[in-house]
Design a protein around this motif. Sequence first.
Motif, mmCIF file in Angstrom:
data_model
loop_
_atom_site.group_PDB
_atom_site.id
_atom_site.type_symbol
_atom_site.label_atom_id
_atom_site.label_comp_id
_atom_site.label_asym_id
_atom_site.label_seq_id
_atom_site.Cartn_x
_atom_site.Cartn_y
_atom_site.Cartn_z
ATOM 1 N N ASP A 33 26.448 78.968 32.291
ATOM 2 C CA ASP A 33 27.621 78.651 31.470
ATOM 3 C C ASP A 33 27.705 79.328 30.104
ATOM 4 O OD1 ASP A 33 28.743 77.000 33.380
ATOM 5 O OD2 ASP A 33 27.946 75.154 32.524
ATOM 6 N N THR A 63 28.364 76.326 42.799
ATOM 7 C CA THR A 63 28.308 74.886 43.060
ATOM 8 C C THR A 63 26.955 74.515 43.659
ATOM 9 O OG1 THR A 63 30.702 74.761 43.362
ATOM 10 C CG2 THR A 63 29.393 72.972 44.293
ATOM 11 N N ASN A 89 31.771 66.121 37.912
ATOM 12 C CA ASN A 89 31.918 67.337 37.094
ATOM 13 C C ASN A 89 31.776 68.589 37.946
ATOM 14 O OD1 ASN A 89 32.315 66.018 34.646
ATOM 15 N ND2 ASN A 89 30.148 66.014 34.134
ATOM 16 N N LEU A 90 30.805 68.583 38.826
ATOM 17 C CA LEU A 90 30.562 69.726 39.704
ATOM 18 C C LEU A 90 31.729 69.932 40.674
ATOM 19 C CD1 LEU A 90 28.290 71.773 39.979
ATOM 20 C CD2 LEU A 90 27.228 70.279 41.663
ATOM 21 N N ASP A 93 34.713 71.392 38.822
ATOM 22 C CA ASP A 93 34.461 72.816 38.589
ATOM 23 C C ASP A 93 34.688 73.628 39.860
ATOM 24 O OD1 ASP A 93 33.640 75.104 37.088
ATOM 25 O OD2 ASP A 93 31.631 74.919 37.923
ATOM 26 N N PHE A 110 35.337 74.589 30.745
ATOM 27 C CA PHE A 110 34.784 73.333 31.248
ATOM 28 C C PHE A 110 33.259 73.275 31.217
ATOM 29 C CE2 PHE A 110 33.889 70.225 34.733
ATOM 30 C CZ PHE A 110 34.434 69.119 34.105
ATOM 31 N N SER A 112 30.655 72.978 33.447
ATOM 32 C CA SER A 112 30.154 71.777 34.115
ATOM 33 C C SER A 112 28.627 71.675 34.119
ATOM 34 C CB SER A 112 30.662 71.717 35.558
ATOM 35 O OG SER A 112 30.119 72.756 36.333
ATOM 36 N N ARG A 115 27.476 70.601 30.693
ATOM 37 C CA ARG A 115 27.948 69.224 30.562
ATOM 38 C C ARG A 115 27.011 68.266 31.305
ATOM 39 N NH1 ARG A 115 33.741 67.449 30.009
ATOM 40 N NH2 ARG A 115 33.987 69.666 29.599
ATOM 41 N N ASN A 116 26.616 68.628 32.519
ATOM 42 C CA ASN A 116 25.736 67.762 33.311
ATOM 43 C C ASN A 116 24.351 67.634 32.699
ATOM 44 O OD1 ASN A 116 27.653 67.022 35.166
ATOM 45 N ND2 ASN A 116 27.039 68.528 36.697
#
Length: 130
Positions: A33, A63, A89-90, A93, A110, A112, A115-116
């Motif tokens: 990311d 993913t 979240n995944l 995305d 985003f 993800s 974020r996770n």
Amino acid sequence: MATQSVFEPFVARLRSRDVADTSDIRQLAEWLDTRFEIPGTKIRFGFDSIIGLIPGIGDLATTVLGAYIVIRARELGAPPLLQARMVLNLAIDALVGAIPLVGDIFDLAFKSHVRNVRILLRHLDDPRRV
């Protein structure tokens, strides 16, 4: 010049065991990311944005890589609700990322994977938070 990790504010409060246990997923999230920066801006992107340009399999591949973060969260004792948030979240995305052009722009914002990992680090810092 080394850049500061996006996770430093969270990592500073963790026990040394948790820091070591999360080093692999923190690094993976940064590579996916925030690894690169567009010169002259503060816009960061990673291999998720690059691989996502490959029609059909790009978003599927990122993913699958992101699922590793969820698996590690489970191994580290993340509660089911936290794991569900991470999967959501995944999924967001993956679904939005599959839309040509819109998904590529969405990936820039985003993030993800980061974020996770942040969700997991907050939980490890204070397990009462979900």
